[in-house]
Scaffold this motif. Structure first.
Motif, PDB file in Angstrom:
ATOM      1  N   GLY A 245      10.081 -11.539 -15.406  1.00  0.00           N
ATOM      2  CA  GLY A 245      10.803 -12.204 -16.491  1.00  0.00           C
ATOM      3  C   GLY A 245      10.492 -11.729 -17.888  1.00  0.00           C
ATOM      4  N   GLY A 246       9.515 -10.817 -18.028  1.00  0.00           N
ATOM      5  CA  GLY A 246       9.136 -10.346 -19.351  1.00  0.00           C
ATOM      6  C   GLY A 246       7.916 -11.077 -19.881  1.00  0.00           C
ATOM      7  N   PRO A 247       7.222 -10.512 -20.862  1.00  0.00           N
ATOM      8  CA  PRO A 247       5.975 -11.102 -21.374  1.00  0.00           C
ATOM      9  C   PRO A 247       6.135 -12.449 -22.049  1.00  0.00           C
ATOM     10  CG  PRO A 247       6.710  -9.270 -22.759  1.00  0.00           C
ATOM     11  CD  PRO A 247       7.573  -9.255 -21.539  1.00  0.00           C
ATOM     12  N   ASP A 248       7.353 -12.761 -22.527  1.00  0.00           N
ATOM     13  CA  ASP A 248       7.553 -14.037 -23.212  1.00  0.00           C
ATOM     14  C   ASP A 248       7.405 -15.231 -22.281  1.00  0.00           C
ATOM     15  OD1 ASP A 248       7.874 -12.886 -25.662  1.00  0.00           O
ATOM     16  OD2 ASP A 248      10.060 -13.005 -25.689  1.00  0.00           O
ATOM     17  N   VAL A 249       7.539 -14.997 -20.969  1.00  0.00           N
ATOM     18  CA  VAL A 249       7.348 -16.095 -20.020  1.00  0.00           C
ATOM     19  C   VAL A 249       5.893 -16.556 -20.056  1.00  0.00           C
ATOM     20  CG1 VAL A 249       7.552 -16.844 -17.629  1.00  0.00           C
ATOM     21  CG2 VAL A 249       9.179 -15.180 -18.540  1.00  0.00           C
ATOM     22  N   LEU A 250       4.981 -15.603 -20.049  1.00  0.00           N
ATOM     23  CA  LEU A 250       3.562 -15.949 -20.117  1.00  0.00           C
ATOM     24  C   LEU A 250       3.208 -16.535 -21.480  1.00  0.00           C
ATOM     25  CD1 LEU A 250       1.784 -12.982 -18.287  1.00  0.00           C
ATOM     26  CD2 LEU A 250       2.573 -15.159 -17.356  1.00  0.00           C
ATOM     27  N   LYS A 251       3.853 -16.042 -22.515  1.00  0.00           N
ATOM     28  CA  LYS A 251       3.614 -16.574 -23.857  1.00  0.00           C
ATOM     29  C   LYS A 251       3.985 -18.058 -23.913  1.00  0.00           C
ATOM     30  CE  LYS A 251       4.778 -15.800 -28.737  1.00  0.00           C
ATOM     31  NZ  LYS A 251       5.552 -14.949 -29.691  1.00  0.00           N
ATOM     32  N   ALA A 252       5.129 -18.416 -23.319  1.00  0.00           N
ATOM     33  CA  ALA A 252       5.562 -19.810 -23.299  1.00  0.00           C
ATOM     34  C   ALA A 252       4.589 -20.678 -22.505  1.00  0.00           C
ATOM     35  CB  ALA A 252       6.965 -19.915 -22.710  1.00  0.00           C
ATOM     36  N   ILE A 253       4.058 -20.121 -21.416  1.00  0.00           N
ATOM     37  CA  ILE A 253       3.077 -20.849 -20.612  1.00  0.00           C
ATOM     38  C   ILE A 253       1.807 -21.072 -21.412  1.00  0.00           C
ATOM     39  CG2 ILE A 253       1.532 -20.601 -18.635  1.00  0.00           C
ATOM     40  CD1 ILE A 253       3.888 -19.332 -17.113  1.00  0.00           C
ATOM     41  N   ASP A 254       1.337 -20.029 -22.089  1.00  0.00           N
ATOM     42  CA  ASP A 254       0.140 -20.153 -22.918  1.00  0.00           C
ATOM     43  C   ASP A 254       0.322 -21.189 -24.016  1.00  0.00           C
ATOM     44  OD1 ASP A 254      -1.226 -18.217 -21.506  1.00  0.00           O
ATOM     45  OD2 ASP A 254      -0.788 -16.596 -22.915  1.00  0.00           O
ATOM     46  N   ASN A 255       1.507 -21.251 -24.574  1.00  0.00           N
ATOM     47  CA  ASN A 255       1.788 -22.168 -25.686  1.00  0.00           C
ATOM     48  C   ASN A 255       2.110 -23.587 -25.241  1.00  0.00           C
ATOM     49  OD1 ASN A 255       1.374 -20.075 -27.471  1.00  0.00           O
ATOM     50  ND2 ASN A 255       3.542 -19.631 -27.776  1.00  0.00           N
ATOM     51  N   LEU A 256       2.035 -23.834 -23.930  1.00  0.00           N
ATOM     52  CA  LEU A 256       2.313 -25.168 -23.373  1.00  0.00           C
ATOM     53  C   LEU A 256       3.700 -25.661 -23.731  1.00  0.00           C
ATOM     54  CD1 LEU A 256      -1.114 -26.953 -24.072  1.00  0.00           C
ATOM     55  CD2 LEU A 256      -0.431 -25.719 -22.013  1.00  0.00           C
ATOM     56  N   GLU A 257       4.659 -24.743 -23.757  1.00  0.00           N
ATOM     57  CA  GLU A 257       6.018 -25.123 -24.115  1.00  0.00           C
ATOM     58  C   GLU A 257       6.666 -25.945 -22.996  1.00  0.00           C
ATOM     59  OE1 GLU A 257       8.325 -21.740 -25.241  1.00  0.00           O
ATOM     60  OE2 GLU A 257       6.861 -21.040 -26.721  1.00  0.00           O
ATOM     61  N   PRO A 258       7.514 -26.901 -23.369  1.00  0.00           N
ATOM     62  CA  PRO A 258       8.202 -27.709 -22.353  1.00  0.00           C
ATOM     63  C   PRO A 258       9.020 -26.808 -21.419  1.00  0.00           C
ATOM     64  CG  PRO A 258       8.464 -28.665 -24.523  1.00  0.00           C
ATOM     65  CD  PRO A 258       7.848 -27.319 -24.741  1.00  0.00           C
ATOM     66  N   ASN A 259       8.905 -27.059 -20.137  1.00  0.00           N
ATOM     67  CA  ASN A 259       9.675 -26.343 -19.110  1.00  0.00           C
ATOM     68  C   ASN A 259       9.309 -24.869 -18.958  1.00  0.00           C
ATOM     69  OD1 ASN A 259      11.238 -28.680 -18.499  1.00  0.00           O
ATOM     70  ND2 ASN A 259      12.509 -28.265 -20.308  1.00  0.00           N
ATOM     71  N   ALA A 260       8.176 -24.440 -19.528  1.00  0.00           N
ATOM     72  CA  ALA A 260       7.772 -23.037 -19.398  1.00  0.00           C
ATOM     73  C   ALA A 260       7.587 -22.634 -17.940  1.00  0.00           C
ATOM     74  CB  ALA A 260       6.480 -22.794 -20.176  1.00  0.00           C
TER      75      ALA A 260
END
Length: 475
Positions: A245-260
């Protein structure tokens, strides 16, 4: 590393257990007030700064070091301490090593007498997010800005591999942690075993399943892992998610984003790994194995693939056949729609060192790290434990063992396609106790479906995001 799992407890309780949340006693308050004077609380006065002593180490001040005695052992640290003793022969050096960092150091943090330098690694690793948020660490900027041991015209920070300094930053410019090792994570295998059966390392998931099916027919499992400590699974799963899915998927997970965790790439990766379980490609009994047992089963030829980090070559050395040809592979791709190319891998600083804020001789702790990041100590570490250090280069003239040579080649192949998830050092409890053990471990044991695992991961992440007692970080 080669660590074991945490007990289950929340961040507040764990913070209190290691003395990060405490009601100060009168003696504690007196100690804090006296610390500025540099004598009443036993804090060592700094020495005179010179070209040979840029940090101002007190030549006769004692040095207190505690090392995590895991996959890298402790000899490398003792050797660096010997170099410190040559430079400061009047200094008394106290060295201790343990697999139980938190248990060992809890009384010392509670009593306000932590060591000068700690290798904060392993299963009982103290939570960095909590340590930082409770102001328990020394800013390592003076060390990073000091002249390097080998070239006084270069600062220590300018000799480190890309990303190492940034990994030690949790909230703004201060650097609280310095990662000494440089770890390559991925799918580890025996090149000689693949060659023996005329198999190739699979670059696609379809090929991965084909190799596992062929191995099963010969009585060999496709995969095993540290079932008792399933937070090892992300060592290959996280870069697999990024590749899809690209590196931004892990970034969203690291940032605790909703629905990451509900991203399609996460779902696809979970379903792929679950297929290993459903098709019987995971070594029987794996959920009950610890890291040493799973590594031993792997080196003894019971399974082809093992998610792990580059410390495994040293940690599994006693059971590894001479003709094993240990190697690491980047995650196989899912399909042609992957956002990142084959070769995408997780590599980052490992073996984190910290200097407690209440250390009696923090300058000496930083000086030992400066010595460790010199070429002599760095090469010694690499030769002893088959791992790179955070010193950029540092391998010239060394004959690298198969696993480390493979790791270096994997880094070269990856180029800029290197990911570095931060969840494991920003939110240790979430990563190890929840995502790893209570979700991925359950899925890979067949006790949870991929959809249920996604839901559980998101639930755990949301709980952490909503917990005001947990310091939050962003990238």
């Amino acid at each position: 590393m080669g660590s074991t799992d945490y007990g289950r407890r929340d961040l507040i309780k764990r913070a209190a257990a290691i003395g990060l949340i405490a009601v100060p006693t009168m003696s504690a308050l007196t100690s804090c007030a006296a610390s500025d004077s540099g004598d009443d609380d036993g804090r060592v006065a700094e020495g005179k700064k010179t070209a040979k002593n840029p940090l101002g180490v007190n030549a006769s001040g004692p040095l207190d070091v505690v090392i995590f005695d895991g996959g890298f052992g402790q000899q490398y640290a003792k050797d660096a301490e010997a170099e410190f003793a040559k430079a400061y022969p009047k200094a008394e050096i106290k060295h201790a090593a343990t697999e139980k960092i938190q248990t060992t150091l809890q009384p010392r943090f509670n009593g306000g007498t932590p060591p000068d330098l700690i290798d904060n690694s392993g299963a009982e690793q103290m939570d960095f997010g909590t340590l930082v948020s409770k102001d328990q660490l020394t800013d390592l900027t003076p060390l990073l800005d000091a002249p390097s041991l080998d070239d006084p015209n270069k600062k220590v920070r300018d000799t480190l591999r890309p990303g190492v300094v940034e990994m030690g930053q949790f909230d703004g410019k201060p650097v609280w942690v310095l990662y000494y090792a440089y770890t390559v994570y991925g799918v580890w295998y025996s090149q000689s075993m693949l060659e023996k059966h005329d198999w190739e390392y699979p670059e696609t998931w379809d090929d991965m399943l084909k190799v596992c099916a062929a191995a099963k027919k010969k009585g060999i499992a496709g995969w095993t892992y540290a079932g008792k400590h399933p937070y090892y699974i992300p060592f290959s799963l996280y870069p697999f998610i990024a590749k899809i899915g690209g590196p931004d998927v892990l970034k969203a997970i690291d940032n605790l984003e909703p629905n990451a965790w509900k991203h399609p790439a996460v779902k696809a990766a979970f379903e792929a790994y679950y297929e290993l379980y459903k098709k019987g490609y995971v070594l029987q009994g794996t959920p009950g194995l610890d890291h040493i047992q799973s590594q031993t089963a792997w080196t003894e030829g019971e399974a082809l693939f093992l998610p792990n980090g580059s410390w495994v070559e040293n940690e599994a050395a006693k059971t590894t056949p001479k003709d094993f040809k240990m190697a690491v592979g980047a995650p196989s791709g899912l399909d042609s729609s992957d956002k990142m190319p084959f070769g995408t891998i997780w590599a980052s600083g490992g073996e984190p060192f910290i200097v407690p804020k209440k250390a009696k001789n923090p300058v000496a702790g930083m000086e030992l790290m400066r010595i460790m990041l010199g070429e002599k100590s760095s090469k010694n570490f690499t030769e002893q434990v088959s791992s790179l250090t955070s010193l950029d280069g540092g391998t010239d003239g060394l004959k690298l063992p198969p696993g480390l040579s493979s790791a270096k080649a994997a880094l070269d192949k990856a180029g800029d396609n290197i990911v570095n998830p931060r969840i494991q050092d920003w939110y240790v409890a979430l990563q190890k106790e929840k995502i790893g053990t209570a979700a991925l471990g359950e899925m890979m044991a067949g006790r949870m479906t991929p959809a249920e695992c996604v839901k559980a991961c998101q639930k755990f992440a949301d709980q952490t995001a909503a917990d005001d007692s947990v310091k939050k970080y962003k990238r």
